[in-house]
Motif scaffolding. Sequence first.
Motif, mmCIF file in Angstrom:
data_model
loop_
_atom_site.group_PDB
_atom_site.id
_atom_site.type_symbol
_atom_site.label_atom_id
_atom_site.label_comp_id
_atom_site.label_asym_id
_atom_site.label_seq_id
_atom_site.Cartn_x
_atom_site.Cartn_y
_atom_site.Cartn_z
ATOM 1 N N LEU A 135 0.833 -1.203 0.000
ATOM 2 C CA LEU A 135 0.000 0.000 0.000
ATOM 3 C C LEU A 135 0.869 1.255 0.000
ATOM 4 O O LEU A 135 1.988 1.258 0.515
ATOM 5 N N THR A 136 0.344 2.343 -0.568
ATOM 6 C CA THR A 136 1.113 3.586 -0.694
ATOM 7 C C THR A 136 0.454 4.737 0.070
ATOM 8 O O THR A 136 0.591 5.893 -0.298
ATOM 9 N N ASP A 137 -0.248 4.417 1.131
ATOM 10 C CA ASP A 137 -0.976 5.446 1.876
ATOM 11 C C ASP A 137 -0.092 6.226 2.848
ATOM 12 O O ASP A 137 -0.537 7.205 3.434
ATOM 13 N N TRP A 138 1.134 5.793 3.051
ATOM 14 C CA TRP A 138 1.984 6.387 4.082
ATOM 15 C C TRP A 138 3.235 6.987 3.463
ATOM 16 O O TRP A 138 4.349 6.546 3.729
ATOM 17 N N ILE A 139 3.061 8.000 2.637
ATOM 18 C CA ILE A 139 4.176 8.734 2.042
ATOM 19 C C ILE A 139 4.131 10.164 2.562
ATOM 20 O O ILE A 139 3.129 10.862 2.407
ATOM 21 N N VAL A 140 5.219 10.576 3.207
ATOM 22 C CA VAL A 140 5.297 11.931 3.763
ATOM 23 C C VAL A 140 6.558 12.589 3.220
ATOM 24 O O VAL A 140 7.652 12.050 3.357
ATOM 25 N N THR A 141 6.405 13.745 2.581
ATOM 26 C CA THR A 141 7.567 14.488 2.093
ATOM 27 C C THR A 141 7.482 15.929 2.579
ATOM 28 O O THR A 141 6.397 16.444 2.849
ATOM 29 N N GLY A 142 8.631 16.548 2.689
ATOM 30 C CA GLY A 142 8.672 17.927 3.159
ATOM 31 C C GLY A 142 10.101 18.389 3.338
ATOM 32 O O GLY A 142 11.041 17.815 2.772
ATOM 33 N N GLU A 143 10.272 19.422 4.131
ATOM 34 C CA GLU A 143 11.590 19.974 4.407
ATOM 35 C C GLU A 143 12.529 18.862 4.899
ATOM 36 O O GLU A 143 12.187 18.125 5.826
ATOM 37 N N PRO A 144 13.706 18.695 4.289
ATOM 38 C CA PRO A 144 14.599 17.592 4.670
ATOM 39 C C PRO A 144 15.359 17.879 5.958
ATOM 40 O O PRO A 144 16.581 18.044 5.961
ATOM 41 N N SER A 145 14.625 17.916 7.065
ATOM 42 C CA SER A 145 15.219 18.305 8.342
ATOM 43 C C SER A 145 14.932 17.270 9.422
ATOM 44 O O SER A 145 14.048 16.423 9.283
ATOM 45 N N PHE A 146 15.662 17.375 10.515
ATOM 46 C CA PHE A 146 15.452 16.519 11.681
ATOM 47 C C PHE A 146 14.024 16.668 12.192
ATOM 48 O O PHE A 146 13.341 15.678 12.471
ATOM 49 N N ASP A 147 13.566 17.919 12.324
ATOM 50 C CA ASP A 147 12.230 18.171 12.887
ATOM 51 C C ASP A 147 11.131 17.561 12.027
ATOM 52 O O ASP A 147 10.164 16.994 12.548
ATOM 53 N N MET A 148 11.277 17.674 10.705
ATOM 54 C CA MET A 148 10.258 17.120 9.831
ATOM 55 C C MET A 148 10.216 15.596 9.968
ATOM 56 O O MET A 148 9.149 14.986 10.055
ATOM 57 N N GLY A 149 11.395 14.955 10.005
ATOM 58 C CA GLY A 149 11.452 13.509 10.181
ATOM 59 C C GLY A 149 10.851 13.079 11.506
ATOM 60 O O GLY A 149 10.128 12.082 11.585
ATOM 61 N N PHE A 150 11.123 13.853 12.554
ATOM 62 C CA PHE A 150 10.609 13.570 13.897
ATOM 63 C C PHE A 150 9.078 13.617 13.903
ATOM 64 O O PHE A 150 8.411 12.687 14.369
ATOM 65 N N ARG A 151 8.516 14.696 13.359
ATOM 66 C CA ARG A 151 7.056 14.857 13.353
ATOM 67 C C ARG A 151 6.381 13.791 12.485
ATOM 68 O O ARG A 151 5.343 13.244 12.854
ATOM 69 N N ALA A 152 6.975 13.518 11.336
ATOM 70 C CA ALA A 152 6.375 12.544 10.417
ATOM 71 C C ALA A 152 6.343 11.155 11.046
ATOM 72 O O ALA A 152 5.332 10.447 10.961
ATOM 73 N N ALA A 153 7.424 10.770 11.699
ATOM 74 C CA ALA A 153 7.473 9.447 12.319
ATOM 75 C C ALA A 153 6.466 9.342 13.458
ATOM 76 O O ALA A 153 5.776 8.323 13.599
ATOM 77 N N GLN A 154 6.366 10.389 14.262
ATOM 78 C CA GLN A 154 5.414 10.346 15.370
ATOM 79 C C GLN A 154 3.981 10.260 14.856
ATOM 80 O O GLN A 154 3.153 9.538 15.419
ATOM 81 N N SER A 155 3.693 10.961 13.772
ATOM 82 C CA SER A 155 2.369 10.880 13.171
ATOM 83 C C SER A 155 2.083 9.479 12.649
ATOM 84 O O SER A 155 0.984 8.942 12.845
ATOM 85 N N LEU A 156 3.052 8.857 12.019
ATOM 86 C CA LEU A 156 2.882 7.498 11.500
ATOM 87 C C LEU A 156 2.651 6.504 12.632
ATOM 88 O O LEU A 156 1.831 5.587 12.526
ATOM 89 N N VAL A 157 3.379 6.692 13.738
ATOM 90 C CA VAL A 157 3.192 5.811 14.899
ATOM 91 C C VAL A 157 1.783 5.971 15.456
ATOM 92 O O VAL A 157 1.110 4.993 15.802
ATOM 93 N N GLU A 158 1.318 7.211 15.555
ATOM 94 C CA GLU A 158 -0.019 7.470 16.102
ATOM 95 C C GLU A 158 -1.118 6.882 15.213
ATOM 96 O O GLU A 158 -2.154 6.429 15.712
ATOM 97 N N GLN A 159 -0.895 6.866 13.908
ATOM 98 C CA GLN A 159 -1.891 6.310 12.993
ATOM 99 C C GLN A 159 -1.970 4.788 13.075
ATOM 100 O O GLN A 159 -2.961 4.188 12.668
ATOM 101 N N ARG A 160 -0.918 4.176 13.582
ATOM 102 C CA ARG A 160 -0.857 2.714 13.748
ATOM 103 C C ARG A 160 -1.177 1.978 12.436
ATOM 104 O O ARG A 160 -1.869 0.969 12.433
ATOM 105 N N GLY A 161 -0.656 2.521 11.344
ATOM 106 C CA GLY A 161 -0.919 1.892 10.054
ATOM 107 C C GLY A 161 0.291 1.164 9.510
ATOM 108 O O GLY A 161 0.269 -0.038 9.293
#
Length: 250
Positions: A135-161
């Motif tokens: 499945l391709t429902d979990w693609i997150v792109t944005g500013e290539p920074s530590f903060d963006m990676g941190f927020r994206a991962a936490q969001s993915l964990v919260e979605q439990r997908g």
Amino acid sequence: RFANMLAICLEKVGLQLIIHLTSDELSKEKLALLKLKEIQARSVVLVPTTGTGNLDENYFQGLQVIQLIRRANICAPFRTVLVNDRQAIVDAVTHLANQNHQRIAYIGGNTELSSGADRLSAFKEGLKAAGPNLLTDWIVTGEPSFDMGFRAAQSLVEQRGATAIVCGGIELSNGALNGCLEKGVLIPHEIDFVGYGDPSYYQWIGGGLSTIRLPVDCLAEHVSDIIYRNTTVEEYNQHHGIFKAELIVR
């Protein structure tokens, strides 16, 4: 690590490295280029950001420009030193699919950047090659920074997908890893993780993290050689540098 190795290589041939950190902000990049012109720098090794291609030629006048990792169509002669990470990213998706993951997430850089677009394309190619059930429902792109990676991962964990994450950038990878760990996720047991870049601590977290390793030392040595030899753009473009990344499975 790249900057450290480049400094060592340049010192051997009597040259000094000056570092400007731009945080992928165009205003900081413009200021850095102007300062380098003021001190009559010999060369600039540039990791371009969004908007670099819109700068006028005065920002680059008098500088030997070497674009690293990414490329922008600037209005001045330039050489490029790139990493071919396409196959490594495809291999990462294949590896995770072979571990029975069907919900693989991707955290990558802004697709307006050449590196961001290329890596996302490679990820999608890997999904397609691994089979129709991914499945391709979990693609997150944005500013290539530590903060963006941190927020994206936490969001993915919260979605439990997603059950696995592939990262498409060094700072993004470090941020995503920290985001998962702060949420109490056991990596790679609860979420499988393929990082980007290979800092030493990747070798022991969770018994060792799989990652896409870049040929950092080779890149630095090649860039140093370009600067020292000062070859013309025409000469260089006949054999410009593209270095291959590799998937390290741990």
